[in-house]
Design an enzyme around this catalytic site. Structure first.
Site, PDB file in Angstrom:
ATOM      1  CG  ASN A 163       0.313 -27.973   2.631  1.00 11.35           C
ATOM      2  OD1 ASN A 163       0.638 -29.156   2.674  1.00 11.35           O
ATOM      3  ND2 ASN A 163       1.056 -26.998   3.145  1.00 11.35           N
ATOM      4  CG  MET A 197      -1.223 -17.707   7.982  1.00 13.97           C
ATOM      5  SD  MET A 197      -0.650 -19.249   8.769  1.00 13.97           S
ATOM      6  CE  MET A 197       0.927 -18.705   9.417  1.00 13.97           C
ATOM      7  NE  ARG A 198      -7.930 -13.229  10.899  1.00  8.04           N
ATOM      8  CZ  ARG A 198      -7.522 -12.140  11.534  1.00  8.04           C
ATOM      9  NH1 ARG A 198      -6.303 -11.676  11.348  1.00  8.04           N
ATOM     10  NH2 ARG A 198      -8.322 -11.520  12.361  1.00  8.04           N
ATOM     11  CG  ASN A 213      -3.865 -26.321  11.143  1.00  4.89           C
ATOM     12  OD1 ASN A 213      -3.834 -25.656  10.092  1.00  4.89           O
ATOM     13  ND2 ASN A 213      -2.996 -26.128  12.125  1.00  4.89           N
ATOM     14  CG  HIS A 225       2.025 -26.751  13.366  1.00  4.49           C
ATOM     15  ND1 HIS A 225       1.846 -25.393  13.408  1.00  4.49           N
ATOM     16  CD2 HIS A 225       3.111 -27.017  14.120  1.00  4.49           C
ATOM     17  CE1 HIS A 225       2.785 -24.855  14.179  1.00  4.49           C
ATOM     18  NE2 HIS A 225       3.562 -25.823  14.622  1.00  4.49           N
TER      19      HIS A 225
HETATM   20  C1  GAR Z   1       2.691 -24.458   5.392  1.00  6.88           C
HETATM   21  O1  GAR Z   1       4.025 -24.744   5.679  1.00  6.88           O
HETATM   22  C2  GAR Z   1       1.811 -24.753   6.582  1.00  6.88           C
HETATM   23  O2  GAR Z   1       2.205 -25.884   7.307  1.00  6.88           O
HETATM   24  C3  GAR Z   1       1.986 -23.494   7.389  1.00  6.88           C
HETATM   25  O3  GAR Z   1       1.983 -22.465   6.448  1.00  6.88           O
HETATM   26  C4  GAR Z   1       2.487 -22.954   5.215  1.00  6.88           C
HETATM   27  C5  GAR Z   1       1.483 -22.647   4.122  1.00  6.88           C
HETATM   28  O4  GAR Z   1       2.023 -22.975   2.868  1.00  6.88           O
HETATM   29  N1  GAR Z   1       0.947 -23.352   8.348  1.00  6.88           N
HETATM   30  C6  GAR Z   1       1.113 -22.773   9.529  1.00  6.88           C
HETATM   31  O5  GAR Z   1       2.170 -22.307   9.897  1.00  6.88           O
HETATM   32  C7  GAR Z   1      -0.122 -22.743  10.391  1.00  6.88           C
HETATM   33  N2  GAR Z   1       0.179 -22.258  11.689  1.00  6.88           N
HETATM   34  P1  GAR Z   1       1.061 -23.202   1.632  1.00  6.88           P
HETATM   35  O6  GAR Z   1       0.152 -21.977   1.548  1.00  6.88           O
HETATM   36  O7  GAR Z   1       1.979 -23.296   0.467  1.00  6.88           O
HETATM   37  O8  GAR Z   1       0.280 -24.467   1.869  1.00  6.88           O
END
Ligand code: GAR
Length: 203
Positions: free
Chosen positions: A16, A93-94, A110, A112
């Site tokens: 992302n 993830m904190r 954020n 999700h």
């Molecule tokens: C993504 O799918 C994001 O939506 C999720 O972690 C992944 C990170 O991928 N976020 C969560 O679950 C937050 N609670 P990336 O590092 O390739 O962007």
């Protein structure tokens, strides 16, 4: 154009983050990715950010033990050093304390991997399959003290197929994420999305 200075906070892969960096290359994009911060020294996204010529910082939460506020003061210092105006959490993830969240209120997004308010928390794709939902997707929202609960800025979805697995669903939802995050950040940076109550006001 006076581009907003944005920090992307990551913990891992950084896809992302990469989508935001890519979008921000456009001349007419109202934000620049000035800084990438990771709480994990080994996050793969850090190398991607460096390759893109973006400043990086590591604020390793393990160095602060249980002291979340000290960790967040170090985060704040890294953000202040680059005069950051907006923050995008991208696979960060904190959990953040209400103090940090309120300092960035209305200025922090954020992403999700679910259609909030469904499937807050972890393992969203597995849970979507188990629940048998026919539509699944991703959400960009303002960050508020409650986890995965802030007003929604952007959302999009796909149809769940009978033969979908956790992996196939994750892959299609990730494509959505990469589309909606740049769109949501654009809306915030242009002042078209603001946090005024329990809903995002779009103008
Ligand atoms: C993504 O799918 C994001 O939506 C999720 O972690 C992944 C990170 O991928 N976020 C969560 O679950 C937050 N609670 P990336 O590092 O390739 O962007």
């Amino acid at each position: 154009m006076n581009k907003k200075r944005v920090a992307v906070l990551i913990s891992g892969r950084g896809s992302n983050m990469a989508a935001l960096i890519e979008a921000a290359k456009a001349d007419d994009y109202p934000a620049e990715i000035t800084l990438v911060v990771s709480n994990r020294p080994d996050a793969a996204g850090l190398a991607r950010a460096r390759e893109a010529g973006i400043a990086t910082a590591i604020v390793d939460h393990t160095r602060f033990g249980e002291d979340r506020e000290a960790f967040e003061l170090a985060l704040d210092a890294a953000l202040a050093a680059q005069r950051i105006e907006l923050v995008c959490l991208a696979g960060f993830m904190r959990r953040l304390t209400p103090g940090f969240v309120s300092r960035w209120s209305g200025r922090m997004l954020n992403i999700h991997p679910a259609l909030l308010p469904q499937f807050k928390g972890l393992h969203t794709h597995r849970r979507a399959l188990a629940a048998g939902v026919k539509r699944h997707g991703a959400t960009v929202h303002f960050v508020v003290p409650e986890i995965d609960a802030g007003p929604i800025v952007a959302q999009d979805w796909i149809d769940v197929r009978d033969d979908d697995t956790e992996e196939s669903l994750a892959a299609r939802v990730l494509e959505i994420e990469h589309r909606i995050y740049p769109r949501a950040l654009r809306a915030l940076a242009e002042g078209r999305a603001s946090l005024t109550s329990s809903r995002t006001q779009a103008t």
